[in-house]
Design a protein around this motif. Sequence first.
Motif, mmCIF file in Angstrom:
data_model
loop_
_atom_site.group_PDB
_atom_site.id
_atom_site.type_symbol
_atom_site.label_atom_id
_atom_site.label_comp_id
_atom_site.label_asym_id
_atom_site.label_seq_id
_atom_site.Cartn_x
_atom_site.Cartn_y
_atom_site.Cartn_z
ATOM 1 N N GLY A 291 -3.516 20.132 -37.131
ATOM 2 C CA GLY A 291 -2.167 20.541 -36.781
ATOM 3 C C GLY A 291 -1.682 20.034 -35.436
ATOM 4 N N LYS A 292 -2.434 19.161 -34.803
ATOM 5 C CA LYS A 292 -2.067 18.618 -33.493
ATOM 6 C C LYS A 292 -1.906 17.109 -33.607
ATOM 7 C CE LYS A 292 -4.541 22.178 -30.956
ATOM 8 N NZ LYS A 292 -4.652 23.099 -32.084
ATOM 9 N N GLY A 293 -1.065 16.568 -32.755
ATOM 10 C CA GLY A 293 -0.923 15.118 -32.695
ATOM 11 C C GLY A 293 -2.241 14.487 -32.282
ATOM 12 N N LEU A 294 -2.393 13.230 -32.569
ATOM 13 C CA LEU A 294 -3.649 12.535 -32.310
ATOM 14 C C LEU A 294 -4.052 12.563 -30.839
ATOM 15 C CD1 LEU A 294 -5.669 11.196 -34.144
ATOM 16 C CD2 LEU A 294 -4.498 9.042 -33.814
ATOM 17 N N VAL A 295 -3.108 12.386 -29.930
ATOM 18 C CA VAL A 295 -3.427 12.392 -28.496
ATOM 19 C C VAL A 295 -3.908 13.774 -28.060
ATOM 20 C CG1 VAL A 295 -2.495 12.113 -26.165
ATOM 21 C CG2 VAL A 295 -1.849 10.506 -27.953
ATOM 22 N N ILE B 51 4.147 9.196 -44.109
ATOM 23 C CA ILE B 51 3.221 9.135 -42.981
ATOM 24 C C ILE B 51 3.539 10.227 -41.965
ATOM 25 C CG2 ILE B 51 2.555 7.760 -40.966
ATOM 26 C CD1 ILE B 51 2.926 5.297 -42.763
ATOM 27 N N PHE B 52 4.819 10.416 -41.680
ATOM 28 C CA PHE B 52 5.209 11.390 -40.675
ATOM 29 C C PHE B 52 4.958 12.821 -41.114
ATOM 30 C CE2 PHE B 52 7.984 7.827 -39.241
ATOM 31 C CZ PHE B 52 7.293 7.596 -38.074
ATOM 32 N N THR B 53 4.863 13.043 -42.389
ATOM 33 C CA THR B 53 4.652 14.411 -42.850
ATOM 34 C C THR B 53 3.189 14.734 -43.103
ATOM 35 O OG1 THR B 53 5.027 13.765 -45.147
ATOM 36 C CG2 THR B 53 6.934 14.562 -43.889
ATOM 37 N N MET B 54 2.344 13.751 -42.939
ATOM 38 C CA MET B 54 0.925 13.981 -43.195
ATOM 39 C C MET B 54 0.289 14.788 -42.073
ATOM 40 S SD MET B 54 -0.430 10.770 -45.035
ATOM 41 C CE MET B 54 0.616 9.946 -46.173
ATOM 42 N N SER B 55 -0.611 15.634 -42.470
ATOM 43 C CA SER B 55 -1.380 16.350 -41.463
ATOM 44 C C SER B 55 -2.782 16.564 -41.985
ATOM 45 C CB SER B 55 -0.733 17.690 -41.115
ATOM 46 O OG SER B 55 -0.774 18.532 -42.231
ATOM 47 N N PHE B 56 -3.675 16.631 -41.065
ATOM 48 C CA PHE B 56 -5.061 16.851 -41.392
ATOM 49 C C PHE B 56 -5.504 18.072 -40.618
ATOM 50 C CE2 PHE B 56 -5.396 12.859 -43.405
ATOM 51 C CZ PHE B 56 -4.568 12.014 -42.707
ATOM 52 N N GLU C 65 2.779 8.398 -32.598
ATOM 53 C CA GLU C 65 4.099 9.017 -32.555
ATOM 54 C C GLU C 65 4.004 10.486 -32.943
ATOM 55 O OE1 GLU C 65 6.512 6.798 -35.262
ATOM 56 O OE2 GLU C 65 6.850 5.184 -33.832
ATOM 57 N N ASP C 66 4.841 11.313 -32.313
ATOM 58 C CA ASP C 66 4.894 12.724 -32.680
ATOM 59 C C ASP C 66 5.263 12.853 -34.147
ATOM 60 O OD1 ASP C 66 4.240 13.601 -30.144
ATOM 61 O OD2 ASP C 66 6.335 13.813 -29.516
ATOM 62 N N GLY C 67 4.608 13.749 -34.840
ATOM 63 C CA GLY C 67 4.894 13.981 -36.244
ATOM 64 C C GLY C 67 4.212 13.001 -37.170
ATOM 65 N N SER C 68 3.447 12.072 -36.625
ATOM 66 C CA SER C 68 2.740 11.106 -37.457
ATOM 67 C C SER C 68 1.396 11.697 -37.848
ATOM 68 C CB SER C 68 2.597 9.794 -36.687
ATOM 69 O OG SER C 68 2.037 8.790 -37.505
ATOM 70 N N VAL C 69 0.333 10.970 -37.660
ATOM 71 C CA VAL C 69 -1.002 11.459 -38.013
ATOM 72 C C VAL C 69 -1.329 12.677 -37.162
ATOM 73 C CG1 VAL C 69 -3.462 10.892 -38.028
ATOM 74 C CG2 VAL C 69 -1.784 9.182 -38.719
#
Length: 104
Positions: free
Chosen positions: A81-85, A9-14, A73-77
Motif C-alpha cells: 500500500g506504499k509507493g516504491l520509494v 499500471i497506476f492502479t496496481m498495488s501489491f 511515480e505516485d500511484g504506480s507500483v
Amino acid sequence: MKKLFIATIFTMSFAASASNAPAENVKYIGDMQFASFCKAVVNNDLGLFKVSLKRFVGELGSTRQRVLDRVLEDGSVQCSGKGLVEFTTERNATQIVSFLNKQA
C-alpha cells in the motif's frame, strides 16, 4: 490500448506483510507482473531490482531510466500500500535506496 495499459499500471498495488518481517513471511497480493520490484526491496537485492527495470524496457518506457521514472511515480507500483520509494525506505533496503539516490 496504451491509455488502458498505463491506467492499469497506476492502479496496481501489491501488499506485503509487516514492514520488518523476514522475506519468507512476505505475501504478495495483486497483479504479480510487478511483484519483482517489491521482492527486490524486501530482499534488498539491487541485482533483481535492475533486472526488473530492464525487463520492462520497451513496455513501460524506451530506456531503463524512463521505466524507473514510471514505476516511482505516485500511484504506480505499490508495495504494501506504499509507493516504491516509501516502501524501500521503510524496509531499510540500503542497496536500493543508494541506487535510487544516484539516479535522482
